[in-house]
Scaffold this motif. Sequence first.
Motif, PDB file in Angstrom:
ATOM      1  N   LYS A  27      -7.527   2.592  -3.570  1.00  0.00           N
ATOM      2  CA  LYS A  27      -6.572   3.682  -3.372  1.00  0.00           C
ATOM      3  C   LYS A  27      -5.159   3.241  -2.968  1.00  0.00           C
ATOM      4  CE  LYS A  27      -7.135   7.846  -0.450  1.00  0.00           C
ATOM      5  NZ  LYS A  27      -8.132   8.633   0.261  1.00  0.00           N
ATOM      6  N   LEU A  30      -2.384   2.787  -5.624  1.00  0.00           N
ATOM      7  CA  LEU A  30      -2.081   3.848  -6.595  1.00  0.00           C
ATOM      8  C   LEU A  30      -0.673   4.392  -6.471  1.00  0.00           C
ATOM      9  CD1 LEU A  30      -5.407   5.849  -6.514  1.00  0.00           C
ATOM     10  CD2 LEU A  30      -4.781   3.884  -7.892  1.00  0.00           C
ATOM     11  N   LYS A  31       0.029   4.010  -5.417  1.00  0.00           N
ATOM     12  CA  LYS A  31       1.385   4.542  -5.268  1.00  0.00           C
ATOM     13  C   LYS A  31       2.375   3.815  -6.177  1.00  0.00           C
ATOM     14  CE  LYS A  31       1.484   6.691  -0.693  1.00  0.00           C
ATOM     15  NZ  LYS A  31       2.177   6.624   0.609  1.00  0.00           N
ATOM     16  N   SER A  32       1.875   2.865  -6.946  1.00  0.00           N
ATOM     17  CA  SER A  32       2.760   2.137  -7.850  1.00  0.00           C
ATOM     18  C   SER A  32       3.353   3.083  -8.880  1.00  0.00           C
ATOM     19  CB  SER A  32       1.969   1.051  -8.570  1.00  0.00           C
ATOM     20  OG  SER A  32       2.678   0.622  -9.702  1.00  0.00           O
ATOM     21  N   ILE A  33       4.495   2.699  -9.414  1.00  0.00           N
ATOM     22  CA  ILE A  33       5.127   3.529 -10.438  1.00  0.00           C
ATOM     23  C   ILE A  33       4.923   2.944 -11.831  1.00  0.00           C
ATOM     24  CG2 ILE A  33       6.889   4.433  -8.901  1.00  0.00           C
ATOM     25  CD1 ILE A  33       8.745   2.261 -10.251  1.00  0.00           C
ATOM     26  N   LYS A  34       4.134   1.889 -11.917  1.00  0.00           N
ATOM     27  CA  LYS A  34       3.943   1.207 -13.202  1.00  0.00           C
ATOM     28  C   LYS A  34       2.510   1.400 -13.687  1.00  0.00           C
ATOM     29  CE  LYS A  34       7.785  -1.547 -13.111  1.00  0.00           C
ATOM     30  NZ  LYS A  34       8.776  -0.782 -13.841  1.00  0.00           N
ATOM     31  N   ARG A  35       2.320   1.203 -14.976  1.00  0.00           N
ATOM     32  CA  ARG A  35       0.947   1.179 -15.452  1.00  0.00           C
ATOM     33  C   ARG A  35       0.523  -0.271 -15.695  1.00  0.00           C
ATOM     34  NH1 ARG A  35      -0.024   4.699 -20.427  1.00  0.00           N
ATOM     35  NH2 ARG A  35       1.682   5.968 -19.696  1.00  0.00           N
ATOM     36  N   SER A  36       1.453  -1.169 -15.527  1.00  0.00           N
ATOM     37  CA  SER A  36       1.112  -2.584 -15.630  1.00  0.00           C
ATOM     38  C   SER A  36       1.097  -3.161 -14.215  1.00  0.00           C
ATOM     39  CB  SER A  36       2.151  -3.298 -16.486  1.00  0.00           C
ATOM     40  OG  SER A  36       3.438  -2.973 -16.021  1.00  0.00           O
ATOM     41  N   PHE A  38      -1.518  -3.920 -12.325  1.00  0.00           N
ATOM     42  CA  PHE A  38      -2.662  -3.599 -11.466  1.00  0.00           C
ATOM     43  C   PHE A  38      -3.723  -4.698 -11.489  1.00  0.00           C
ATOM     44  CE2 PHE A  38      -0.891   0.611 -12.316  1.00  0.00           C
ATOM     45  CZ  PHE A  38      -0.823   1.121 -11.043  1.00  0.00           C
ATOM     46  N   PRO A  54      -0.280  -3.225  -0.899  1.00  0.00           N
ATOM     47  CA  PRO A  54       0.632  -3.332  -2.025  1.00  0.00           C
ATOM     48  C   PRO A  54       1.809  -4.238  -1.676  1.00  0.00           C
ATOM     49  CG  PRO A  54       0.282  -1.014  -1.393  1.00  0.00           C
ATOM     50  CD  PRO A  54      -0.476  -1.848  -0.427  1.00  0.00           C
ATOM     51  N   GLU A  93      -6.068   6.971 -14.320  1.00  0.00           N
ATOM     52  CA  GLU A  93      -6.117   5.977 -15.390  1.00  0.00           C
ATOM     53  C   GLU A  93      -5.880   4.568 -14.874  1.00  0.00           C
ATOM     54  OE1 GLU A  93      -4.604   9.085 -18.691  1.00  0.00           O
ATOM     55  OE2 GLU A  93      -4.180   6.986 -19.089  1.00  0.00           O
ATOM     56  N   HIS A  94      -5.634   4.457 -13.574  1.00  0.00           N
ATOM     57  CA  HIS A  94      -5.365   3.129 -13.015  1.00  0.00           C
ATOM     58  C   HIS A  94      -6.536   2.169 -13.216  1.00  0.00           C
ATOM     59  CE1 HIS A  94      -2.886   6.118 -11.093  1.00  0.00           C
ATOM     60  NE2 HIS A  94      -2.018   5.194 -10.777  1.00  0.00           N
ATOM     61  N   TRP A  97      -6.319   0.680 -16.655  1.00  0.00           N
ATOM     62  CA  TRP A  97      -5.072  -0.108 -16.651  1.00  0.00           C
ATOM     63  C   TRP A  97      -5.309  -1.430 -15.951  1.00  0.00           C
ATOM     64  CZ3 TRP A  97      -1.402   4.312 -14.516  1.00  0.00           C
ATOM     65  CH2 TRP A  97      -1.172   5.252 -15.540  1.00  0.00           C
ATOM     66  N   LYS A 122      -8.327   5.318 -24.632  1.00  0.00           N
ATOM     67  CA  LYS A 122      -6.907   5.651 -24.791  1.00  0.00           C
ATOM     68  C   LYS A 122      -6.006   4.487 -24.438  1.00  0.00           C
ATOM     69  CE  LYS A 122      -7.027  10.579 -24.050  1.00  0.00           C
ATOM     70  NZ  LYS A 122      -6.574  11.718 -23.299  1.00  0.00           N
ATOM     71  N   ASN A 123      -6.571   3.492 -23.755  1.00  0.00           N
ATOM     72  CA  ASN A 123      -5.750   2.380 -23.301  1.00  0.00           C
ATOM     73  C   ASN A 123      -6.156   1.048 -23.933  1.00  0.00           C
ATOM     74  OD1 ASN A 123      -3.768   3.392 -21.102  1.00  0.00           O
ATOM     75  ND2 ASN A 123      -5.663   4.476 -20.685  1.00  0.00           N
TER      76      ASN A 123
ATOM     77  N   PRO B  38       5.651   8.615 -13.247  1.00  0.00           N
ATOM     78  CA  PRO B  38       6.356   7.351 -13.507  1.00  0.00           C
ATOM     79  C   PRO B  38       5.757   6.551 -14.661  1.00  0.00           C
ATOM     80  CG  PRO B  38       5.823   7.543 -11.164  1.00  0.00           C
ATOM     81  CD  PRO B  38       5.180   8.692 -11.846  1.00  0.00           C
ATOM     82  N   GLN B  39       4.429   6.451 -14.698  1.00  0.00           N
ATOM     83  CA  GLN B  39       3.800   5.661 -15.759  1.00  0.00           C
ATOM     84  C   GLN B  39       3.974   6.315 -17.123  1.00  0.00           C
ATOM     85  OE1 GLN B  39       2.167   6.433 -12.898  1.00  0.00           O
ATOM     86  NE2 GLN B  39       1.409   4.547 -11.980  1.00  0.00           N
ATOM     87  N   GLU B  42       7.392   5.383 -18.153  1.00  0.00           N
ATOM     88  CA  GLU B  42       7.392   3.957 -18.487  1.00  0.00           C
ATOM     89  C   GLU B  42       6.823   3.747 -19.892  1.00  0.00           C
ATOM     90  OE1 GLU B  42       4.560   1.453 -16.534  1.00  0.00           O
ATOM     91  OE2 GLU B  42       5.743  -0.351 -16.822  1.00  0.00           O
ATOM     92  N   ILE B  78       7.102   2.749  -0.377  1.00  0.00           N
ATOM     93  CA  ILE B  78       6.420   2.961  -1.657  1.00  0.00           C
ATOM     94  C   ILE B  78       6.548   4.411  -2.089  1.00  0.00           C
ATOM     95  CG2 ILE B  78       4.305   2.541  -2.932  1.00  0.00           C
ATOM     96  CD1 ILE B  78       3.554   0.629  -0.618  1.00  0.00           C
ATOM     97  N   GLN B  82       8.549   5.989  -5.503  1.00  0.00           N
ATOM     98  CA  GLN B  82       8.071   7.000  -6.464  1.00  0.00           C
ATOM     99  C   GLN B  82       9.085   8.123  -6.621  1.00  0.00           C
ATOM    100  OE1 GLN B  82       4.079   8.320  -5.404  1.00  0.00           O
ATOM    101  NE2 GLN B  82       3.216   6.930  -6.921  1.00  0.00           N
TER     102      GLN B  82
END
Lengths: 213, 470
Positions: A27, A30-36, A38, A54, A93-94, A97, A122-123, B38-39, B42, B78, B82
Amino acid sequence: MEKFALHKGLVAPLDRANIDTDAIIPKQFLKSIKRSGFGVNLFDAWRFLDVGQPGVSINQRRPNPNFILNEPRYQGASILLARKNFGCGSSREHAPWALADYGFKAVIAPSFGEIFFNNSLKNGLLPIVLSGIEVDALFHDVLGFPGFQLIVDLENQRVVTETNGKSFNFQIDPFRKHCLLNGLDDIGLTLERVDEIKKFEEQHKLNQPWLFS
Amino acid sequence: MLKTLYDKLWDSHVVRTEDDGTGLIYIDRHLIHEVTSPQAYEGLKLAKRRPWRVESIVATADHNTPTTDWDKGIEDPISKLQVDTLDQNIKEYGSKAYFPFLDSRQGIVHVIGPEQGATLPGMTVVCGDSHTSTHGALACLAHGIGTSEVEHVLATQCLVQKKMKNMLVRVEGQLGAGVSAKDIALALIGKIGTAGGTGYAIEFAGSVIESLSVEGRMTLCNMAIEAGARAGMIAVDQVTIDYLHGRTFAPKGDLWDQAVSYWRSLRSDPGAIFDLMVTLNGSELIPQVTWGTSPEMVVGIDGRVPDPEHEKDPSKREGIEQALKYMGLEPNTLLTEVEIDKVFIGSCTNSRIEDIRIAAKVVAGKRVAPNVQLAMVVPGSGLVKTQAEQEGLDKIFIAAGFEWRQPGCSMCLAMNNDRLEAGERCASTSNRNFEGRQGAGGRTHLVSPAMAASAAVNGTFVDVREIITD
Ligand code: SF4
């Protein structure tokens, strides 16, 4: 999405059932803003002895020497072998990912969490359902032969062992197979309908002009 | 062919249908917040795509924003990233409206949409948040989507969907004083279970629903997702139209008249077939309180915590035992004997002006009980907060010992600093009582705003009908 060509890769065995999405990627990440990005925290609570936060580089962390993915012989693995109900839990979806970012192309298990299964497709991550007996046999082989590789042949819907030529068939939705083979993501497919969408939009504007004012 | 409201909304948005019945659905309104977008942006950027129609986008920051010390900004780096990323994406790509952190109209995405007239009858509405079902109170087809779908809608203005089945929930009779939409929602989930609505779009109808304000209708549709349904909705009537008149993004002049005449058709045809019908008698409903870790674990305020000994089904028995252990409750305890530590009035379920008014009415002239360490009111939006302050409601709460906070999701999901500590027990007007939802180890009891307010001044749960008699 990348095309899913014939894939040959090293197999890593993770001998647990019901691995949930929180275990796949805890958990706090999950505050990341990227989908890469992880991948470095994939299975974090198992891979490391200290609690992951993080932003902390994995070079400053203490890896868990007893966790299977940390063993030298499984470095570079791209096919994950696991037990039933892999990916149960949340809809985030993390999880796919993180697996894809770590370098996995396929996960083989007797069953999967439903949303995780769809999110994976989907990924560009291929979830492969084999029977419990077949998965058992693969666990046996992986542990027995260091460097054990598998060939995932999506076109022919089968998994073939390199060493002893065993072959296991799997099922996949024809539409999803088509998408993976051709590297089509849902957006790419929908965008093939641009003209239809535009036509609909014009008519919609006539019917309910206030939606466009 | 006779159509349900859902059929009408679906049919008017189908771009194409595949052989297997999958539809490509056009989306009118795309609501965006900082956590699930965000994702998606992206992905859009990586694929060198542009949003299809930025005028469909209404955005705000709500999940991560603090509810105190706004002058200090967002302290958690963080969370701040966001929120900043949302700012950046909206700046780069555009939107119809954006209510950023610190804006006087900022608030919970599901509160500000209707409040601004940005969600209208007949629309398809999506948002990367499961409680998007809220907007169905205005007779639109509204549901939550995942991040890949957020990107899909950004890029194509469409969503790939399978049509759901139709369920009708009919609530007849008349609600008693002190009984509210939240109690209907909880009683319904108690009756059909959290999976009862899976695969359905729920339409709420009947004399009780007609008598509800739009705020109450939103509370009910909001909780449709907790009953397993991705969408809840209510037909257009005069209440709907009066609510929308004059709102910022509602149509004006001739367009308003055109719209209203179309909106009046947004109701199920008499005799339309539903796949499933459920009825509730509103006159018999009493205030509800959840005792466990799922919204379906609920009883009336006159009830007791269940005894697992009386459950024959072993898996259900185990579920009850686990929930009681987590909640720290003994079997057979009267709900009115359960002492609470904290009170949270807020969330997209119950943070609108009507919710705050009824809570204030209960609290007026009283004090928060000594055993309650924290009681807080978190208005759903800046506008709700201002309105409440104009009515002097903030003073009532503050005089009673409540904290009066800035708008946001707050303790509903505890992504900012508002959270329960392990073992703390909370009377909460939010929508989920899952383990850890309001903070690791925190114990949540879902109730209506009136019930939360009465628990705050009483220290234990109490039947609010003893306080509100008109
Ligand atoms: S208030 Fe709670 S349920 Fe509503 S949008 Fe915010 S986090 Fe989600």
